[in-house]
Design a protein around this motif. Structure first.
Motif, PDB file in Angstrom:
ATOM      1  N   GLN A   1      18.105  27.880  21.164  1.00  0.00           N
ATOM      2  CA  GLN A   1      19.135  27.943  19.999  1.00  0.00           C
ATOM      3  C   GLN A   1      19.477  26.489  19.592  1.00  0.00           C
ATOM      4  O   GLN A   1      19.267  25.469  20.457  1.00  0.00           O
ATOM      5  N   LYS A   2      20.095  26.269  18.750  1.00  0.00           N
ATOM      6  CA  LYS A   2      20.467  24.899  18.018  1.00  0.00           C
ATOM      7  C   LYS A   2      21.797  24.371  19.174  1.00  0.00           C
ATOM      8  O   LYS A   2      22.531  25.076  19.334  1.00  0.00           O
TER       9      LYS A   2
ATOM     10  N   THR B   1      23.432  21.399  18.327  1.00  0.00           N
ATOM     11  CA  THR B   1      24.243  20.809  17.670  1.00  0.00           C
ATOM     12  C   THR B   1      24.892  21.624  16.387  1.00  0.00           C
ATOM     13  O   THR B   1      24.076  22.583  15.941  1.00  0.00           O
ATOM     14  N   PRO B   2      26.227  21.718  15.935  1.00  0.00           N
ATOM     15  CA  PRO B   2      26.635  22.521  15.058  1.00  0.00           C
ATOM     16  C   PRO B   2      25.844  22.342  13.702  1.00  0.00           C
ATOM     17  O   PRO B   2      25.767  23.452  13.122  1.00  0.00           O
ATOM     18  N   THR B   3      25.280  21.186  13.410  1.00  0.00           N
ATOM     19  CA  THR B   3      24.415  20.905  12.153  1.00  0.00           C
ATOM     20  C   THR B   3      23.082  20.992  12.297  1.00  0.00           C
ATOM     21  O   THR B   3      22.191  20.688  11.349  1.00  0.00           O
TER      22      THR B   3
ATOM     23  N   VAL C   1      23.401  26.715  25.280  1.00  0.00           N
ATOM     24  CA  VAL C   1      22.184  27.559  24.492  1.00  0.00           C
ATOM     25  C   VAL C   1      21.575  28.363  25.239  1.00  0.00           C
ATOM     26  O   VAL C   1      21.397  28.018  26.700  1.00  0.00           O
TER      27      VAL C   1
ATOM     28  N   ASP D   1      26.496  22.311  22.173  1.00  0.00           N
ATOM     29  CA  ASP D   1      26.755  23.504  22.322  1.00  0.00           C
ATOM     30  C   ASP D   1      26.011  23.880  23.618  1.00  0.00           C
ATOM     31  O   ASP D   1      24.759  23.601  23.374  1.00  0.00           O
TER      32      ASP D   1
ATOM     33  N   GLN E   1      28.982  16.510  19.959  1.00  0.00           N
ATOM     34  CA  GLN E   1      29.473  17.773  19.961  1.00  0.00           C
ATOM     35  C   GLN E   1      28.165  18.507  20.544  1.00  0.00           C
ATOM     36  O   GLN E   1      27.363  18.872  19.572  1.00  0.00           O
TER      37      GLN E   1
END
Length: 224
Positions: A173-174, A176-178, A148, A146, A144
């Motif tokens: 920005q990150k 991945t969610p984690t 950015v 994202d 997953q």
């Protein structure tokens, strides 16, 4: 050639050797660029080029190598001032093709697309520079990712007609969610050897789990 090492939030370091061959063609206000890289990654198999965590770490360190992700880009000089303190604005679009083997952990296996604006303002011997961009991450199997925003800010000082140096702070920005946002500071020196050849070396210090702890590299450019 670029070499970096970092733990990326884990307990074991991942070492990445990245050797790109880049061609750039300029005509009028346009510039076109193609990068074909070789990459070698030694680690637990869960980090790829760019600080993206792909999967759970393995218990044994391994080394994988091969073709990296080919990147194609086009840049348009949208604004160019003349005079002693010019302002330049470039608009760039890039496609990162997922040519790196995702089974080896060399890449995500997906195509990514990005658009960015670069600004340069020169005052005397100093040039301030900044970048703001947005990257659309491709659909990678089992991941997953994202989209950015990313950017950079820095400056270059011209020590002489042949030598310059500077600092650049990179941010992203990150992905991945984690995961974690990416933060890193690069210091570099560039020297023009003659009319055709230019050399540059740099060191990198990362400030987040998505960045290498340290890195460095060198680049040799031949103009025709």
């Amino acid at each position: 050639m670029d070499y970096s090492s970092g733990k990326y939030g884990g307990t074991e370091s991942t070492d990445i050797l990245y050797i790109p061959l880049t061609g750039r063609y300029e005509t009028g206000r346009w510039a076109f660029q193609l990068t074909v890289p070789y990459v070698r990654i030694t680690g637990s198999g869960n980090v790829t080029q760019g600080g993206i965590v792909l999967r759970s770490a393995q218990t044994t360190r391994t080394t994988e190598e091969g073709l990296g992700d080919v990147v194609a880009g086009a840049t348009y000089n949208a604004y160019s001032e003349t005079g002693p303190n010019p302002l330049l604005i470039d608009l760039t679009g890039k496609v990162k093709f997922g040519t790196a083997d995702e089974k080896k952990g060399l890449g995500t296996g997906a195509n990514d697309y990005s658009a960015q604006m670069d600004m340069y303002k020169t005052v005397g011997k100093f040039t301030a520079l900044g970048t703001v961009g947005y990257k659309v991450m491709g659909d990678a199997p089992g991941l997953q990712l994202d989209n950015v925003f990313y950017g950079s800010v820095g400056g270059v000082y011209k020590f002489s007609e042949l030598t310059s140096g500077g600092l650049i702070l990179d941010m992203r920005q990150k992905v991945t969610p984690t995961g974690a946002p990416q933060r890193g500071l690069t210091a570099f020196v560039s020297h023009k050897i003659n009319q055709d050849w230019k050399a540059q070396c740099y060191v990198v210090n990362g400030f987040s789990d998505a960045s290498p702890d340290w890195g460095g590299g060198a680049m040799l450019t031949r103009s025709f």
